[in-house]
Design a protein around this motif. Structure first.
Motif, PDB file in Angstrom:
ATOM      1  N   GLY A   1     -37.969   0.450 -12.471  1.00 22.55           N
ATOM      2  CA  GLY A   1     -36.774  -0.110 -13.085  1.00 22.55           C
ATOM      3  C   GLY A   1     -37.049  -1.384 -13.860  1.00 22.55           C
ATOM      4  N   ILE A   2     -36.010  -1.878 -14.541  1.00 24.41           N
ATOM      5  CA  ILE A   2     -36.146  -3.103 -15.327  1.00 24.41           C
ATOM      6  C   ILE A   2     -35.664  -4.302 -14.518  1.00 24.41           C
ATOM      7  N   THR A   3     -36.191  -5.461 -14.840  1.00 23.97           N
ATOM      8  CA  THR A   3     -35.780  -6.690 -14.168  1.00 23.97           C
ATOM      9  C   THR A   3     -34.480  -7.200 -14.776  1.00 23.97           C
ATOM     10  N   ALA A   4     -33.872  -8.146 -14.105  1.00 23.16           N
ATOM     11  CA  ALA A   4     -32.670  -8.779 -14.656  1.00 23.16           C
ATOM     12  C   ALA A   4     -33.000  -9.524 -15.941  1.00 23.16           C
TER      13      ALA A   4
ATOM     14  N   LEU B   1     -17.024  -6.033 -14.787  1.00 27.85           N
ATOM     15  CA  LEU B   1     -16.815  -5.096 -13.686  1.00 27.85           C
ATOM     16  C   LEU B   1     -17.477  -5.565 -12.394  1.00 27.85           C
ATOM     17  N   TYR B   2     -18.699  -6.072 -12.502  1.00 24.30           N
ATOM     18  CA  TYR B   2     -19.479  -6.399 -11.302  1.00 24.30           C
ATOM     19  C   TYR B   2     -19.409  -7.867 -10.904  1.00 24.30           C
ATOM     20  N   GLY B   3     -18.968  -8.720 -11.821  1.00 24.52           N
ATOM     21  CA  GLY B   3     -18.888 -10.141 -11.510  1.00 24.52           C
ATOM     22  C   GLY B   3     -17.497 -10.724 -11.619  1.00 24.52           C
ATOM     23  N   GLU B   4     -16.583  -9.986 -12.286  1.00 24.92           N
ATOM     24  CA  GLU B   4     -15.198 -10.438 -12.486  1.00 24.92           C
ATOM     25  C   GLU B   4     -15.157 -11.858 -13.044  1.00 24.92           C
ATOM     26  N   LEU B   5     -15.980 -12.078 -14.063  1.00 26.08           N
ATOM     27  CA  LEU B   5     -16.067 -13.397 -14.687  1.00 26.08           C
ATOM     28  C   LEU B   5     -14.842 -13.700 -15.548  1.00 26.08           C
ATOM     29  N   THR B   6     -14.553 -14.971 -15.691  1.00 24.67           N
ATOM     30  CA  THR B   6     -13.590 -15.422 -16.689  1.00 24.67           C
ATOM     31  C   THR B   6     -14.342 -15.715 -17.986  1.00 24.67           C
ATOM     32  N   ARG B   7     -13.664 -15.595 -19.094  1.00 24.88           N
ATOM     33  CA  ARG B   7     -14.258 -15.863 -20.418  1.00 24.88           C
ATOM     34  C   ARG B   7     -15.520 -15.032 -20.628  1.00 24.88           C
TER      35      ARG B   7
ATOM     36  N   PRO C   1     -21.099 -23.964 -10.856  1.00 23.45           N
ATOM     37  CA  PRO C   1     -21.370 -23.607  -9.460  1.00 23.45           C
ATOM     38  C   PRO C   1     -20.454 -22.501  -8.928  1.00 23.45           C
ATOM     39  N   ARG C   2     -19.243 -22.430  -9.475  1.00 23.56           N
ATOM     40  CA  ARG C   2     -18.282 -21.424  -9.010  1.00 23.56           C
ATOM     41  C   ARG C   2     -18.627 -20.027  -9.540  1.00 23.56           C
ATOM     42  N   VAL C   3     -19.147 -19.957 -10.763  1.00 24.14           N
ATOM     43  CA  VAL C   3     -19.377 -18.645 -11.378  1.00 24.14           C
ATOM     44  C   VAL C   3     -20.797 -18.128 -11.200  1.00 24.14           C
ATOM     45  N   LEU C   4     -21.731 -18.978 -10.861  1.00 18.89           N
ATOM     46  CA  LEU C   4     -23.115 -18.537 -10.702  1.00 18.89           C
ATOM     47  C   LEU C   4     -23.266 -17.388  -9.689  1.00 18.89           C
ATOM     48  N   PRO C   5     -22.605 -17.460  -8.524  1.00 16.69           N
ATOM     49  CA  PRO C   5     -22.722 -16.315  -7.606  1.00 16.69           C
ATOM     50  C   PRO C   5     -22.227 -15.020  -8.233  1.00 16.69           C
ATOM     51  N   GLN C   6     -21.179 -15.088  -9.047  1.00 19.94           N
ATOM     52  CA  GLN C   6     -20.645 -13.894  -9.693  1.00 19.94           C
ATOM     53  C   GLN C   6     -21.619 -13.348 -10.729  1.00 19.94           C
ATOM     54  N   ILE C   7     -22.279 -14.244 -11.445  1.00 16.71           N
ATOM     55  CA  ILE C   7     -23.237 -13.828 -12.463  1.00 16.71           C
ATOM     56  C   ILE C   7     -24.435 -13.137 -11.826  1.00 16.71           C
ATOM     57  N   PHE C   8     -24.980 -13.739 -10.781  1.00 16.61           N
ATOM     58  CA  PHE C   8     -26.135 -13.136 -10.114  1.00 16.61           C
ATOM     59  C   PHE C   8     -25.750 -11.837  -9.406  1.00 16.61           C
ATOM     60  N   GLN C   9     -24.558 -11.784  -8.848  1.00  9.99           N
ATOM     61  CA  GLN C   9     -24.094 -10.555  -8.218  1.00  9.99           C
ATOM     62  C   GLN C   9     -23.998  -9.431  -9.245  1.00  9.99           C
ATOM     63  N   ALA C  10     -23.424  -9.730 -10.401  1.00  7.35           N
ATOM     64  CA  ALA C  10     -23.260  -8.715 -11.440  1.00  7.35           C
ATOM     65  C   ALA C  10     -24.610  -8.172 -11.893  1.00  7.35           C
ATOM     66  N   LEU C  11     -25.564  -9.058 -12.106  1.00  8.45           N
ATOM     67  CA  LEU C  11     -26.890  -8.628 -12.545  1.00  8.45           C
ATOM     68  C   LEU C  11     -27.579  -7.798 -11.462  1.00  8.45           C
ATOM     69  N   ARG C  12     -27.446  -8.218 -10.209  1.00 12.58           N
ATOM     70  CA  ARG C  12     -28.069  -7.476  -9.105  1.00 12.58           C
ATOM     71  C   ARG C  12     -27.511  -6.068  -9.003  1.00 12.58           C
TER      72      ARG C  12
ATOM     73  N   GLU D   1     -26.259  -0.173  -8.034  1.00 14.67           N
ATOM     74  CA  GLU D   1     -25.776  -0.084  -6.660  1.00 14.67           C
ATOM     75  C   GLU D   1     -24.567   0.835  -6.504  1.00 14.67           C
ATOM     76  N   LEU D   2     -23.635   0.794  -7.453  1.00 17.57           N
ATOM     77  CA  LEU D   2     -22.452   1.643  -7.325  1.00 17.57           C
ATOM     78  C   LEU D   2     -22.796   3.101  -7.596  1.00 17.57           C
ATOM     79  N   GLY D   3     -23.727   3.339  -8.520  1.00 18.02           N
ATOM     80  CA  GLY D   3     -24.193   4.701  -8.763  1.00 18.02           C
ATOM     81  C   GLY D   3     -24.896   5.272  -7.543  1.00 18.02           C
ATOM     82  N   ALA D   4     -25.723   4.436  -6.909  1.00 21.71           N
ATOM     83  CA  ALA D   4     -26.425   4.865  -5.698  1.00 21.71           C
ATOM     84  C   ALA D   4     -25.442   5.159  -4.572  1.00 21.71           C
ATOM     85  N   LEU D   5     -24.421   4.313  -4.440  1.00 25.46           N
ATOM     86  CA  LEU D   5     -23.427   4.512  -3.384  1.00 25.46           C
ATOM     87  C   LEU D   5     -22.658   5.809  -3.598  1.00 25.46           C
TER      88      LEU D   5
END
Length: 226
Positions: free
Chosen positions: A133-136, A154-160, A196-207, A213-217
């Motif tokens: 696979g490819i890296t982030a 879809l995966y991070g529910e980011l604003t803007r 700091p608030r959006v970084l977890p969402q960004i990394f989650q989306a990329l992961r 993950e949703l395709g595998a599930l």
């Protein structure tokens, strides 16, 4: 390679819900470091058996160490659970108990070389299975704008989201996203004090995107009942 101290999440609740019994055949499709599996192996005793899958070869090696007392009862396979049932041996395709502990584990976050956490500087990888696979980093540098918008929405529910993706596209014209620090700095530059608030969402989306993950599930849920 040394064993890590590992505390399985919701262990008692898992045992209470799945109720593994003496002689049961268990399938753990997210083996991790083997914490849940060790507890279930104690419940199923020597007449039971367990097949453990994990996409992460490092986790699998540590789990093999942690479960060495049960070596005669276990079959461990390096694979993603999306490959069910083809990845299973012919004589291990019927189970009484199936466990899927979805998501990432603490060793992923604690290892800077994996790139799962913005709190450590390391390669922007985020793959569970580093053999394919490819890296982030590659995803950020190569993915078209519309697809990146979908990933972060879809995966991070980011604003803007659209503005952020447009900013990333401009940034990648002159900078490469190779490390977690590169993405951290770009996020700070765009979101400012909100970073700091959006970084977890960004990394989650990329992961989620990198590991599909949703395709595998979906594939797992279609295969598991049979």
């Amino acid at each position: 390679m040394t064993s890590l101290r590992h505390i399985p999440v919701l262990l008692q609740e898992t045992l209470d819900t799945l109720c593994p019994k003496k002689g049961d055949r268990v399938l753990d499709v997210t083996l991790g470091l083997g914490g849940h599996s060790a507890a279930m192996l104690e419940r199923i005793e020597k007449t039971g058996s367990l097949v453990g899958l994990d996409a992460d070869s490092d986790n699998l090696a540590l789990a093999r160490q942690n479960l060495s007392a049960f070596r005669e009862q276990i079959t461990l396979i390096h694979t993603n659970f999306s490959s069910l049932p083809e990845c299973l041996p012919e004589d291990h395709r019927a189970f009484d108990v199936i466990l899927a502990d979805i998501g990432l584990s603490s060793p992923h976050l604690d290892d800077p070389t994996r790139g799962f956490s913005f709190r450590h500087i390391g390669p922007l990888d985020l793959r569970f299975d580093r053999s394919q696979g490819i890296t982030a980093a590659e995803l950020l540098m190569e993915t078209p704008e519309e697809e990146l918008v979908n990933i972060f929405s879809l995966y991070g529910e980011l604003t803007r989201t659209k503005s952020f993706v447009h900013f990333l596209l401009k940034e990648r014209e002159s900078h490469t996203f190779e490390t977690t620090q590169d993405l951290l700095e770009a996020t700070k530059k765009f979101y400012g004090f909100r970073a700091p608030r959006v970084l977890p969402q960004i990394f989650q989306a990329l992961r989620i995107a990198v590991n599909d993950e949703l395709g595998a599930l979906k594939k797992f849920l279609n295969a598991a009942p049979s």
